[in-house]
Design an enzyme around this catalytic site. Structure first.
Site, PDB file in Angstrom:
ATOM      1  N   TYR A  47      11.232   1.952   3.187  1.00  0.00           N
ATOM      2  CA  TYR A  47       9.864   2.817   3.158  1.00  0.00           C
ATOM      3  C   TYR A  47       9.445   3.407   4.989  1.00  0.00           C
ATOM      4  CZ  TYR A  47       9.853   0.259  -1.600  1.00  0.00           C
ATOM      5  OH  TYR A  47       9.698  -0.216  -2.373  1.00  0.00           O
ATOM      6  N   LYS A 214      -4.236   9.745 -15.921  1.00  0.00           N
ATOM      7  CA  LYS A 214      -4.291  10.954 -14.899  1.00  0.00           C
ATOM      8  C   LYS A 214      -4.176  12.360 -15.519  1.00  0.00           C
ATOM      9  CE  LYS A 214      -2.175  10.071 -10.560  1.00  0.00           C
ATOM     10  NZ  LYS A 214      -2.454   9.428  -9.262  1.00  0.00           N
TER      11      LYS A 214
END
Length: 331
Positions: A47, A214
């Protein structure tokens, strides 16, 4: 002794602030989580090429409260051919795992991890050798539990057996699992987790935001479409249906087909109103209270508002009837 996971943790994959203001927002989110009993954070060496681990380590030192951390080691693999380079060990060697753990602990400023996972199946296929190194690190106290990520049924079983013969247990298997990605129920992953008492950790539990509602009536972001599309092509053999590759190539991933999944969203909306919850909280509760397998859910968070929403999935349970209604709508 089996490691006891909480029901909910916090994913930090996107904690890559571009400004000081954004960095402080992540720190406030980190503190909010701890203030509300959410003390398990998931990260990985890949990451941001270690940047997320470094940031998380800074937050841990700055706040001072105890936390639980899981991270992941990336061996060379078909899914990740460009594995991180190592300073000492050959990155193709299982011994690279120990060097990766050295670096992860240094970036986090910790002496141990609560969970360490092999991020992808190794290209050399030698899962047993990697579990040998994992066992050694467990015995040395540098990790408290061992897991695998992106592994299929046979690979999870190979890891579990390799640890079993050394007197240890595979504690966790992280795979894609949510209301729009039900393959672990039919490809043998859940069965093998139950066989070896392995906790299943679903990644993308909210389908990158689709299961919050959403994107209803809109297109999903292109970045999410691209990552979903590669999974849709079934290059890792995760999906166990008989859809031909050519058909996959010219079709849309289910999690990105907002028109096709609208009936499910309507069902989730109705049930959410019944419990005075949000669609996202119903979607997470469907996982958290899943009767099929032990679950530890780690949705990604980027704000206090998202953390608050995730916490709202705890402390209640969908009825068996409502689970059945959701399951029928999700088929």
């Amino acid at each position: 002794m089996k490691y006891q996971f909480p029901k909910l943790g916090a994913g930090t994959m996107l904690w890559l602030p571009k400004t000081e203001e954004e960095k402080q927002q992540y720190f406030r989110t980190f503190q909010y989580c701890l203030d509300n009993g959410l003390d398990f954070f998931d990260t990985a060496e890949v990451y941001g090429n270690g940047k997320v681990e470094t940031l998380l380590g800074e937050f841990i030192r700055k706040d001072g409260r105890p936390v639980r951390i899981s991270s992941k080691f990336a061996p060379p693999s078909k899914m990740n051919p460009a594995a991180p380079k190592r300073k000492q060990a050959d990155r193709n060697s299982p011994e690279a795992l120990s060097e990766a753990l050295d670096d992860t602990l240094r970036r986090l400023g910790l002496e141990h991890l609560d969970l360490y996972l092999m991020h992808t199946p190794p290209k050399n296929g030698n899962i047993d050798a990697y579990m040998e190194v994992m066992s050694r690190e467990l015995e040395n106290g540098r990790i408290k539990a061992i897991g695998v990520c992106n592994h299929g049924k046979e690979q999870i079983e190979a890891a579990a057996k390799a640890l079993e013969k050394r007197g240890h247990q595979l504690s966790a298997a992280m795979v894609g699992y949510n209301l729009l990605r039900r393959y672990p129920e039919t490809n043998g992953v859940i069965d093998i987790c139950n066989k070896y008492s392995v906790t299943l950790i679903p990644y993308a539990p909210l389908a990158e935001g689709t299961l919050t509602g959403k994107y209803r009536g809109e297109r999903v972001p292109m970045k999410y479409f691209v990552t979903s599309y590669f999974g849709h092509l079934n290059l890792t053999q995760e999906r166990d249906d008989a859809v031909p590759f050519i058909k996959r190539l010219f079709s849309k991933p289910l999690e990105c087909d907002t028109k096709k999944i609208e009936p499910l969203m309507c069902t989730l909306e109705q049930i959410a109103k019944k419990y005075d919850k949000s669609i996202a909280q119903v979607s997470l509760n469907w996982l958290v209270t899943n009767p099929k397998v032990a679950i530890f859910t780690i949705p990604g968070i980027r704000s206090e508002k998202q953390a608050e929403s995730n916490l709202g999935a705890l402390g209640w349970s969908l009825s068996a009837e409502d689970r059945e209604i959701i399951d029928e709508a999700a088929l």
